[in-house]
Scaffold this active site. Sequence first.
Site, PDB file in Angstrom:
ATOM      1  N   SER A 137       0.796  -1.234   0.000  1.00 55.72           N
ATOM      2  CA  SER A 137       0.000   0.000   0.000  1.00 55.72           C
ATOM      3  C   SER A 137       0.821   1.274   0.000  1.00 55.72           C
ATOM      4  O   SER A 137       0.245   2.366  -0.110  1.00 55.72           O
ATOM      5  CB  SER A 137      -0.947   0.009   1.212  1.00 55.72           C
ATOM      6  OG  SER A 137      -2.049  -0.841   0.981  1.00 55.72           O
ATOM      7  N   LYS A 140       0.189   3.727  -2.741  1.00 51.91           N
ATOM      8  CA  LYS A 140      -0.892   4.707  -2.652  1.00 51.91           C
ATOM      9  C   LYS A 140      -0.351   6.138  -2.599  1.00 51.91           C
ATOM     10  O   LYS A 140      -1.073   7.093  -2.891  1.00 51.91           O
ATOM     11  CB  LYS A 140      -1.767   4.427  -1.434  1.00 51.91           C
ATOM     12  CG  LYS A 140      -2.638   3.168  -1.549  1.00 51.91           C
ATOM     13  CD  LYS A 140      -3.535   3.032  -0.323  1.00 51.91           C
ATOM     14  CE  LYS A 140      -4.569   1.918  -0.495  1.00 51.91           C
ATOM     15  NZ  LYS A 140      -4.079   0.591  -0.122  1.00 51.91           N
ATOM     16  N   SER A 192      -5.597   3.567   4.615  1.00 47.32           N
ATOM     17  CA  SER A 192      -5.153   2.654   3.564  1.00 47.32           C
ATOM     18  C   SER A 192      -6.319   1.920   2.907  1.00 47.32           C
ATOM     19  O   SER A 192      -6.230   0.736   2.586  1.00 47.32           O
ATOM     20  CB  SER A 192      -4.141   1.635   4.117  1.00 47.32           C
ATOM     21  OG  SER A 192      -3.349   1.097   3.087  1.00 47.32           O
TER      22      SER A 192
END
Length: 431
Positions: A137, A140, A192
């Site tokens: 993640s 991101k 997240s």
Amino acid sequence: MYTTELQRTARRFGSVLTAAVLAAGPMITGGPAIAQPPPPPTPFATPVTDTCPQKTQPPPAIDSSEVPEPGQQAPTPLPVPDPPIGGKRLGECGVVLPTGAPAVPPDISATAWMVSDLDTGAVLAAKDPHGRYRPASTIKVLLATVALRTLDLDKVVVGTQADADVEGTRVGIGPGGRYTNRQLLHGLVMASGNDAAHAIAAQLGGDEAAVAKMNDLAQALHAYDTRAATPSGLDGPGMSTSAYDLSLLFREAMSIPLFAQMIGTEQLDFPGYPPDPRIPGDQDHPGFPIANDNGLLYNYPGALGGKTGFTDDARQTFVAAAERDGRRLVVTLLQADVLPIRPWEQAARLLDYGFVLGPAAKVGDIPGDEAESGSGAPALAAPPGDGDIAYSAQPASESAYEELWMFLMVAGLILVPILLVGTWHVRTRRH
């Protein structure tokens, strides 16, 4: 005799069952329970990368997450730049330290890591800085950068069932819920949320278009070890990044004031969503607070925030920044484990190490390829002050208008009595 029969039976089913039956034997026969000694502690050793095992691509996947769709082929590994981006020493694969630097902290399980100066771009220390690993993640950060520079942040987006059904961590989008892109970005960065990533990608033209935009930006920034395969960081064919690239991408994101503010936000109210008419008796789902999932933010003095990540193949990933005595450092971790300490604690150890090194100590630079880089270092957003940690979801433009309006009101309250007194004096003189 009874135990012997159990042993014979167990052997038919393999050694694992044998151990289980023998352990249960004394209790079955009525004998006293025998305390089993605890298993020996798992020995810890920082992975050795001196032979450059991840020079061209991440380690083999342990599941089927990177198997291409039917009819598609796995992408070939990304080319390896020569000379290395950021300087010659960053082409080394082991621990890379300035001359005379002390030994690095011993409790680091991350296979690759890097500490750099957020403002100057100097790389202070690293381990396998251009080795290729999965970002999970932390990718991101790249999606947020694209979205913050592309989307109307005040546009209202209606949540879909596809958002709610997305795999992995979710912030809590529900079908029919109404969310601004600004709120979705908070859910993306703070919690997240893969559902937030899905909704944001839809605003960018869908998953495939969003990934293309992310990869275009990575290439433009000379993040040549990076290839996104999904908007959220879920593993996919060809996904990779490096400790160097993740530091570079985070530094670019930190040039956007709203991103710098979002990663330092500890808690924020997130909208709810209406009842689902397909579910009998379903009721309204009220809004709820979301919290930042970055442990460093709450536990490390001077922490500015960052981004966490995890998948089975990527393991623990992490990027964050902190400030001390006017100096701001970034730390990245790739393929770490919650061993012997948690990833944010490993990051804290490396930040402490970086702050000890003098400003002149460095082994390379970000953005690195100055011959190709026309814009140079990005203008970085200032860290939020002590009173600015809780971010207001109000647009900056509206805030500026309110400040001007307050200024005019205060000025008016001061000037009106002065004018009245002046008028009274004039009239008194006339009389």
